[in-house]
Motif scaffolding. Structure first.
Motif, PDB file in Angstrom:
ATOM      1  N   LEU A   8       0.849  -1.186   0.000  1.00 29.84           N
ATOM      2  CA  LEU A   8       0.000   0.000   0.000  1.00 29.84           C
ATOM      3  C   LEU A   8       0.888   1.241   0.000  1.00 29.84           C
ATOM      4  O   LEU A   8       2.049   1.201   0.421  1.00 29.84           O
ATOM      5  N   LEU A   9       0.326   2.338  -0.447  1.00 31.67           N
ATOM      6  CA  LEU A   9       1.092   3.572  -0.623  1.00 31.67           C
ATOM      7  C   LEU A   9       0.974   4.448   0.617  1.00 31.67           C
ATOM      8  O   LEU A   9      -0.114   4.568   1.207  1.00 31.67           O
ATOM      9  N   ALA A  10       2.082   5.057   1.027  1.00 27.56           N
ATOM     10  CA  ALA A  10       2.119   6.033   2.119  1.00 27.56           C
ATOM     11  C   ALA A  10       2.568   7.366   1.546  1.00 27.56           C
ATOM     12  O   ALA A  10       3.598   7.448   0.863  1.00 27.56           O
ATOM     13  N   THR A  11       1.806   8.423   1.834  1.00 27.11           N
ATOM     14  CA  THR A  11       2.108   9.743   1.265  1.00 27.11           C
ATOM     15  C   THR A  11       2.574  10.741   2.306  1.00 27.11           C
ATOM     16  O   THR A  11       2.788  11.911   1.976  1.00 27.11           O
ATOM     17  N   GLY A  12       2.715  10.328   3.564  1.00 22.36           N
ATOM     18  CA  GLY A  12       3.156  11.233   4.620  1.00 22.36           C
ATOM     19  C   GLY A  12       4.180  10.550   5.501  1.00 22.36           C
ATOM     20  O   GLY A  12       4.214   9.320   5.614  1.00 22.36           O
ATOM     21  N   PRO A  13       5.039  11.352   6.169  1.00 20.78           N
ATOM     22  CA  PRO A  13       6.092  10.740   7.003  1.00 20.78           C
ATOM     23  C   PRO A  13       5.551  10.000   8.221  1.00 20.78           C
ATOM     24  O   PRO A  13       6.148   9.020   8.661  1.00 20.78           O
TER      25      PRO A  13
ATOM     26  N   MET B 182       1.058   6.266  12.344  1.00 25.83           N
ATOM     27  CA  MET B 182      -0.292   6.515  12.843  1.00 25.83           C
ATOM     28  C   MET B 182      -1.251   5.406  12.417  1.00 25.83           C
ATOM     29  O   MET B 182      -2.157   5.025  13.165  1.00 25.83           O
ATOM     30  N   LEU B 183      -1.032   4.871  11.220  1.00 25.82           N
ATOM     31  CA  LEU B 183      -1.878   3.780  10.752  1.00 25.82           C
ATOM     32  C   LEU B 183      -1.667   2.531  11.602  1.00 25.82           C
ATOM     33  O   LEU B 183      -2.619   1.869  12.006  1.00 25.82           O
TER      34      LEU B 183
ATOM     35  N   GLY C 160      -2.427   3.495   2.330  1.00 25.42           N
ATOM     36  CA  GLY C 160      -2.778   2.709   3.505  1.00 25.42           C
ATOM     37  C   GLY C 160      -3.870   3.361   4.323  1.00 25.42           C
ATOM     38  O   GLY C 160      -4.749   2.677   4.867  1.00 25.42           O
ATOM     39  N   GLU C 161      -3.852   4.690   4.421  1.00 21.04           N
ATOM     40  CA  GLU C 161      -4.868   5.384   5.210  1.00 21.04           C
ATOM     41  C   GLU C 161      -6.251   5.200   4.622  1.00 21.04           C
ATOM     42  O   GLU C 161      -7.216   4.894   5.340  1.00 21.04           O
ATOM     43  N   ARG C 162      -6.397   5.378   3.311  1.00 22.19           N
ATOM     44  CA  ARG C 162      -7.716   5.250   2.679  1.00 22.19           C
ATOM     45  C   ARG C 162      -8.224   3.805   2.747  1.00 22.19           C
ATOM     46  O   ARG C 162      -9.396   3.560   3.017  1.00 22.19           O
ATOM     47  N   TYR C 163      -7.325   2.874   2.511  1.00 20.46           N
ATOM     48  CA  TYR C 163      -7.768   1.476   2.520  1.00 20.46           C
ATOM     49  C   TYR C 163      -8.210   1.035   3.916  1.00 20.46           C
ATOM     50  O   TYR C 163      -9.272   0.439   4.091  1.00 20.46           O
TER      51      TYR C 163
ATOM     52  N   PHE D 204     -11.463   2.613   4.993  1.00 19.61           N
ATOM     53  CA  PHE D 204     -12.587   1.926   4.352  1.00 19.61           C
ATOM     54  C   PHE D 204     -12.865   0.585   5.026  1.00 19.61           C
ATOM     55  O   PHE D 204     -14.012   0.251   5.349  1.00 19.61           O
ATOM     56  N   LEU D 205     -11.817  -0.185   5.303  1.00 20.91           N
ATOM     57  CA  LEU D 205     -12.002  -1.503   5.896  1.00 20.91           C
ATOM     58  C   LEU D 205     -12.535  -1.411   7.321  1.00 20.91           C
ATOM     59  O   LEU D 205     -13.511  -2.094   7.686  1.00 20.91           O
ATOM     60  N   LEU D 206     -11.943  -0.563   8.145  1.00 17.37           N
ATOM     61  CA  LEU D 206     -12.366  -0.448   9.534  1.00 17.37           C
ATOM     62  C   LEU D 206     -13.766   0.136   9.642  1.00 17.37           C
ATOM     63  O   LEU D 206     -14.546  -0.250  10.525  1.00 17.37           O
ATOM     64  N   ALA D 207     -14.107   1.080   8.746  1.00 16.88           N
ATOM     65  CA  ALA D 207     -15.465   1.634   8.763  1.00 16.88           C
ATOM     66  C   ALA D 207     -16.492   0.565   8.427  1.00 16.88           C
ATOM     67  O   ALA D 207     -17.561   0.488   9.050  1.00 16.88           O
ATOM     68  N   LEU D 208     -16.177  -0.279   7.461  1.00 19.01           N
ATOM     69  CA  LEU D 208     -17.109  -1.344   7.097  1.00 19.01           C
ATOM     70  C   LEU D 208     -17.255  -2.358   8.227  1.00 19.01           C
ATOM     71  O   LEU D 208     -18.364  -2.820   8.535  1.00 19.01           O
ATOM     72  N   LEU D 209     -16.152  -2.706   8.877  1.00 23.26           N
ATOM     73  CA  LEU D 209     -16.226  -3.618  10.021  1.00 23.26           C
ATOM     74  C   LEU D 209     -17.076  -3.033  11.145  1.00 23.26           C
ATOM     75  O   LEU D 209     -17.899  -3.728  11.758  1.00 23.26           O
ATOM     76  N   LEU D 210     -16.878  -1.756  11.415  1.00 22.33           N
ATOM     77  CA  LEU D 210     -17.626  -1.111  12.495  1.00 22.33           C
ATOM     78  C   LEU D 210     -19.112  -1.011  12.162  1.00 22.33           C
ATOM     79  O   LEU D 210     -19.974  -1.258  13.017  1.00 22.33           O
ATOM     80  N   ILE D 211     -19.434  -0.652  10.912  1.00 22.07           N
ATOM     81  CA  ILE D 211     -20.839  -0.507  10.521  1.00 22.07           C
ATOM     82  C   ILE D 211     -21.566  -1.844  10.590  1.00 22.07           C
ATOM     83  O   ILE D 211     -22.683  -1.941  11.114  1.00 22.07           O
ATOM     84  N   PHE D 212     -20.946  -2.887  10.090  1.00 28.30           N
ATOM     85  CA  PHE D 212     -21.567  -4.210  10.161  1.00 28.30           C
ATOM     86  C   PHE D 212     -21.734  -4.659  11.609  1.00 28.30           C
ATOM     87  O   PHE D 212     -22.777  -5.203  11.992  1.00 28.30           O
TER      88      PHE D 212
END
Length: 316
Positions: free
Chosen positions: A69-74, A79-80, A160-163, A166-174
């Motif tokens: 996955l791509l990281a765009t910040g130091p 943090m992820l 990595g942040e966007r992915y 998305f994954l954690l939000a879906l887990l939490l919503i379900f």
């Protein structure tokens, strides 16, 4: 216990819960990249749905075909990892903080209420975990649909942040959505919601569930929406059938006179809910005439008149 003692007890259990959460977060932070007890690293587990996509559907940042996955910040990678570790710590330490909540509440409950509370807490945890597990498997098909649309002209390069968001939000919503049928069952048990009230609104409830799934799924892909909506529909239907059974059981145990108004008299019957009917009065019986007394009985054995000691022997 006094109010101060209750507050001290609450403070002690909150501190224990926070320490358990901190320990679980440290374990989750280490588990993100390492393999304790032969387990797969947590980062590999969460990255699995993305890496399961065909190589031509995702960008190759390493040149060797390895999934990254791509990281765009130091600080993005740190943090992820910390965010994922905190979520894992919340799950790993759940037995401790759930027990602390249980131990703080249970002294003020009766024996029956303790069993009910423990049952509901256990079911809530199981439903949340079941929803999260289903969401994890849904992510693979959701990504396969979202990231392969227009793959002839573009390639997916997820950070990595966007992915993970998305994954954690879906887990939490379900997970949270799977608590809805438990709330319905709880409202029915305490007498707030009856089966007769909701059975006529079944179609409206199903429509609301599909609209809820359409708005709450983060990817807005049809597969995730349909799976969430169908799962909620099935669970809500099970909760409604439980409400139906519970209402019937309650009616069998509830006497009829408890449903009468205050001004309504109970029926005079010997059955449940009424008073026993009065017995009829028997017919009067004739009294035998008194036998005439002899002169000896009138005078008595020791005297000659009504004032003698034996004058009232026949009365006694």
């Amino acid at each position: 216990m006094s109010l101060v003692e209750h507050l001290q007890e609450l403070r002690r259990r909150v501190i224990i819960s926070l320490l358990a959460l901190l320990g679980g977060t440290i374990l989750g932070f280490l588990w993100y990249q390492h393999s304790p007890f032969g387990l797969m690293p947590l980062g590999e587990i969460l990255r699995g749905p993305y890496c399961a996509l065909p190589p031509e559907s995702r960008a190759d940042f390493t040149g060797d075909g390895e999934c990254r996955l791509l990281a765009t910040g130091p600080f993005e990678m740190f943090m992820l990892r910390l965010k994922v570790g905190a979520l894992a710590g919340l799950v790993l330490s759940s037995p401790v903080w759930l027990y602390q909540i249980w131990a703080f509440i249970v002294p003020g409950l009766h024996k029956k209420e303790r069993r009910s509370t423990f049952t509901f807490v256990s079911l809530a945890v199981l439903l949340f975990v079941a929803g999260a597990i289903i969401a994890y498997f849904v992510v693979h098909y959701g990504l396969a649909f979202l990231l392969t649309i227009g793959d002839q002209t573009q390639v997916a390069a997820l950070t990595g942040e966007r992915y993970y968001n998305f994954l954690l939000a879906l887990l939490l919503i379900f997970g949270v959505s799977f608590e809805v049928p438990l709330i319905i069952a709880m409202l029915n048990i305490i007498g707030v919601l009856e089966y007769e009230t909701i059975k006529e609104k079944r179609r409206i409830i199903i429509l609301v569930l599909f609209v809820f799934a359409a708005f709450m799924t983060p990817g807005q892909d049809p597969f995730s929406m349909v799976v969430l909506a169908l799962s909620l529909t099935l669970l809500v239907e099970m909760a409604m059938q439980f409400a139906r059974w519970n209402d019937r059981r309650r009616e069998r145990k509830r006497p009829e006179w408890m449903d009468l108004d205050d001004d309504t008299a109970s029926p005079l019957s010997s059955g449940p809910g009424g008073l026993a009917a009065p017995d009829p009065i028997a017919a009067p019986q004739p009294v035998e005439p008194a036998r005439p007394r002899s002169s000896f009985e009138q005078q008595g054995p020791g005297g000659s008149g009504p004032g003698s000691p034996g004058a009232f022997d026949d009365v006694l």
